[in-house]
Design an enzyme around this catalytic site. Sequence first.
Site, PDB file in Angstrom:
ATOM      1  N   GLY A  73     113.783  18.033  67.742  1.00 30.01           N
ATOM      2  CA  GLY A  73     112.340  17.780  67.879  1.00 30.01           C
ATOM      3  C   GLY A  73     111.473  19.012  67.715  1.00 30.01           C
ATOM      4  O   GLY A  73     111.751  19.881  66.896  1.00 30.01           O
ATOM      5  N   VAL A  74     110.429  19.075  68.532  1.00 29.96           N
ATOM      6  CA  VAL A  74     109.500  20.206  68.391  1.00 29.96           C
ATOM      7  C   VAL A  74     110.180  21.510  68.813  1.00 29.96           C
ATOM      8  O   VAL A  74     109.901  22.577  68.267  1.00 29.96           O
ATOM      9  CB  VAL A  74     108.199  19.933  69.194  1.00 29.96           C
ATOM     10  CG1 VAL A  74     108.427  20.009  70.700  1.00 29.96           C
ATOM     11  CG2 VAL A  74     107.097  20.878  68.768  1.00 29.96           C
ATOM     12  N   ASP A  75     111.125  21.429  69.719  1.00 36.55           N
ATOM     13  CA  ASP A  75     111.891  22.606  70.164  1.00 36.55           C
ATOM     14  C   ASP A  75     112.630  23.218  68.969  1.00 36.55           C
ATOM     15  O   ASP A  75     112.564  24.422  68.709  1.00 36.55           O
ATOM     16  CB  ASP A  75     112.881  22.142  71.236  1.00 36.55           C
ATOM     17  CG  ASP A  75     113.519  23.290  72.020  1.00 36.55           C
ATOM     18  OD1 ASP A  75     114.477  23.015  72.765  1.00 36.55           O
ATOM     19  OD2 ASP A  75     113.058  24.441  71.906  1.00 36.55           O
ATOM     20  N   TYR A  82     112.765  12.457  75.085  1.00 36.38           N
ATOM     21  CA  TYR A  82     112.804  12.166  76.535  1.00 36.38           C
ATOM     22  C   TYR A  82     112.184  10.816  76.886  1.00 36.38           C
ATOM     23  O   TYR A  82     112.179  10.420  78.044  1.00 36.38           O
ATOM     24  CB  TYR A  82     112.168  13.312  77.316  1.00 36.38           C
ATOM     25  CG  TYR A  82     113.060  14.533  77.488  1.00 36.38           C
ATOM     26  CD1 TYR A  82     114.344  14.566  76.931  1.00 36.38           C
ATOM     27  CD2 TYR A  82     112.628  15.651  78.169  1.00 36.38           C
ATOM     28  CE1 TYR A  82     115.151  15.676  77.074  1.00 36.38           C
ATOM     29  CE2 TYR A  82     113.429  16.767  78.330  1.00 36.38           C
ATOM     30  CZ  TYR A  82     114.705  16.769  77.782  1.00 36.38           C
ATOM     31  OH  TYR A  82     115.515  17.873  77.937  1.00 36.38           O
ATOM     32  N   ILE A 122     102.965  21.559  64.684  1.00 33.79           N
ATOM     33  CA  ILE A 122     102.479  22.584  65.632  1.00 33.79           C
ATOM     34  C   ILE A 122     102.911  23.982  65.193  1.00 33.79           C
ATOM     35  O   ILE A 122     102.224  24.973  65.501  1.00 33.79           O
ATOM     36  CB  ILE A 122     102.964  22.256  67.056  1.00 33.79           C
ATOM     37  CG1 ILE A 122     102.121  22.994  68.114  1.00 33.79           C
ATOM     38  CG2 ILE A 122     104.447  22.583  67.237  1.00 33.79           C
ATOM     39  CD1 ILE A 122     102.358  22.498  69.528  1.00 33.79           C
ATOM     40  N   ASN A 168     114.191  22.189  76.544  1.00 32.44           N
ATOM     41  CA  ASN A 168     115.097  21.638  77.563  1.00 32.44           C
ATOM     42  C   ASN A 168     115.434  22.767  78.532  1.00 32.44           C
ATOM     43  O   ASN A 168     115.091  23.920  78.298  1.00 32.44           O
ATOM     44  CB  ASN A 168     116.359  21.029  76.934  1.00 32.44           C
ATOM     45  CG  ASN A 168     117.144  22.052  76.164  1.00 32.44           C
ATOM     46  OD1 ASN A 168     117.542  23.076  76.704  1.00 32.44           O
ATOM     47  ND2 ASN A 168     117.335  21.800  74.880  1.00 32.44           N
TER      48      ASN A 168
END
Length: 186
Positions: free
Chosen positions: A36-38, A132, A15, A28
């Site tokens: 992850g994507v964060d 999650y 992404i 979060n």
Amino acid sequence: MDELRRHIEAVEGDITRLTVDAVVNAANRSLMGGGGVDGAIHRAAGPQLKEANRRIRQTQYPDGLPVGEAVITPGFRLPARYVIHTVGPVWRGGHKGEPDLLFNAYYNSLRMAARQGDIRTIAFPAVSAGVYGYPYEGSIRKALEAFDRFHQTAPEWPFEKIFLVGYGRPAYMKIRSVIDDFFSDR
Ligand code: APR
């Protein structure tokens, strides 16, 4: 073809590489980054992203961003002009309000994008479907339900394309089949 169907597209890849107006981050509650994507979005956007989120925490959400809510920042070094940060629920078996909270995360992210006024293309990861633990197809279906509700109820539909991003081929194929199922029985 279902009017909404033509606005939604599965895409495979990272992404952070997409040249869209906005990417959605599965953050979060701290908004201070993570894995992850964060983690990928913060790495690609650069340190200014964390600074922008720190200001949001100080001015709007001193206790952290509630699950299901969304905030918007510039994209900084990302190709995307904006990042919309949302917090999905942690999966606890599906009977503790997770589906509704995940719906809210997708819906509020889209509403935030519409409010911004100059977002025509937006890319979503499968929120909550990684760390999650939310079932993958369930997350994608919840996204489609939220986009459908927005499409039906919003005063206007400003989007050209909503991309659902599969991180890897298997994820991409799953998204394709969830989209086909969702629109086949309409
Ligand atoms: N591009 C697109 N999708 C990605 C990318 C990427 N670069 N990296 C991971 N994903 C996918 C994962 O494969 C998963 O399907 O994003 C989906 C969401 O997974 P997570 O990033 O783990 O997010 P989530 O399950 O919502 O958990 C959020 O994880 O990273 C931490 O700080 C974050 O605490 C928060 C939690």
